[in-house]
Write a protein that holds these residues in place. Structure first.
Motif, PDB file in Angstrom:
ATOM      1  N   ASN A 109       0.832  -1.206   0.000  1.00 15.09           N
ATOM      2  CA  ASN A 109       0.000   0.000   0.000  1.00 15.09           C
ATOM      3  C   ASN A 109       0.868   1.257   0.000  1.00 15.09           C
ATOM      4  O   ASN A 109       0.621   2.198  -0.748  1.00 15.09           O
ATOM      5  CB  ASN A 109      -0.959   0.007   1.196  1.00 15.09           C
ATOM      6  CG  ASN A 109      -1.920   1.179   1.134  1.00 15.09           C
ATOM      7  OD1 ASN A 109      -2.574   1.406   0.120  1.00 15.09           O
ATOM      8  ND2 ASN A 109      -1.986   1.932   2.208  1.00 15.09           N
ATOM      9  N   ILE A 131     -11.701   8.595   2.784  1.00 19.42           N
ATOM     10  CA  ILE A 131     -11.598   7.321   3.495  1.00 19.42           C
ATOM     11  C   ILE A 131     -12.833   7.155   4.361  1.00 19.42           C
ATOM     12  O   ILE A 131     -13.209   8.067   5.104  1.00 19.42           O
ATOM     13  CB  ILE A 131     -10.321   7.263   4.363  1.00 19.42           C
ATOM     14  CG1 ILE A 131      -9.082   7.408   3.463  1.00 19.42           C
ATOM     15  CG2 ILE A 131     -10.269   5.957   5.144  1.00 19.42           C
ATOM     16  CD1 ILE A 131      -7.785   7.414   4.195  1.00 19.42           C
ATOM     17  N   ASN A 135     -13.177   3.089   8.476  1.00 19.79           N
ATOM     18  CA  ASN A 135     -12.048   2.355   7.920  1.00 19.79           C
ATOM     19  C   ASN A 135     -10.754   2.781   8.632  1.00 19.79           C
ATOM     20  O   ASN A 135      -9.936   3.514   8.088  1.00 19.79           O
ATOM     21  CB  ASN A 135     -11.956   2.575   6.406  1.00 19.79           C
ATOM     22  CG  ASN A 135     -11.019   1.608   5.735  1.00 19.79           C
ATOM     23  OD1 ASN A 135     -10.156   1.021   6.371  1.00 19.79           O
ATOM     24  ND2 ASN A 135     -11.183   1.450   4.439  1.00 19.79           N
ATOM     25  N   SER A 138      -7.252   1.986   6.909  1.00 18.92           N
ATOM     26  CA  SER A 138      -6.844   2.912   5.840  1.00 18.92           C
ATOM     27  C   SER A 138      -6.491   4.290   6.397  1.00 18.92           C
ATOM     28  O   SER A 138      -5.582   4.950   5.899  1.00 18.92           O
ATOM     29  CB  SER A 138      -7.947   3.035   4.792  1.00 18.92           C
ATOM     30  OG  SER A 138      -8.086   1.826   4.085  1.00 18.92           O
TER      31      SER A 138
END
Length: 176
Positions: A109, A131, A135, A138
């Protein structure tokens, strides 16, 4: 300079980005068909084929989506995209990213975001990220690469209801 939302040359040691094509559906769905992949995502049902089909159609329509492959094995990893390029504010968004769980925590990532940001910062001064509010994975990943949460608002996904998202920003000046 003209910002090409789907360049075909983005690659590093870990991964390569190919402009997403209609013919990639089944191979990409083989990655997306994992319920746990979507557990913190605003649309937790995206592992279901009809829901993913809608996501895929939105990705194709965006003309900025990529199919992510592992650089040496060509194995499918996931998808991401550039979107909402704004020449007036000299900004772009990166998002709609998902990566197969086997590649989590292995630097993929971070390598993906660096590859995309290095390219985008040739054309813009600011990159934004949406985002999902729940989440956490993330959000933490983006904060590790310098993302700063600047706002919250409802984002309407292609063919879906709007969902609460956090807006993160990374400025070119911060990385120089």
């Amino acid at each position: 300079m003209n910002f090409n939302l789907q360049p075909s040359h983005l690659q590093n040691q870990l991964l390569k980005l190919e402009p997403l094509q209609e013919t990639n559906f089944e191979e990409l769905y083989s990655v997306a068909n994992d319920e746990l992949l979507w557990e913190q995502h605003p649309n937790k049902l995206r592992y279901q084929k009809p829901v993913f089909q809608n996501f895929f159609e939105g990705a194709i329509a965006s003309k900025g989506a990529f199919f992510i492959r592992e650089a040496t094995t060509n194995e499918p990893i996931g998808s991401t995209r550039f979107y909402d390029y704004n020449p007036e504010t000299n900004s772009i968004l990166i998002g709609y990213t998902f990566i197969a769980r086997k590649f989590w925590g292995n630097g993929y990532n971070k390598a993906l975001k660096k590859l995309m940001m290095d390219y985008a910062f040739q054309y813009v001064d600011t990159i934004y990220f949406h985002i999902g509010a729940n989440n956490i994975r993330s959000q933490k990943a983006l904060e590790k690469i310098g993302g700063i949460k600047i706002d919250e608002f409802e984002v309407e996904y292609y063919g879906e209801d709007s969902k609460l998202n956090y807006i993160y920003r990374i400025n070119k000046v911060l990385l120089v």
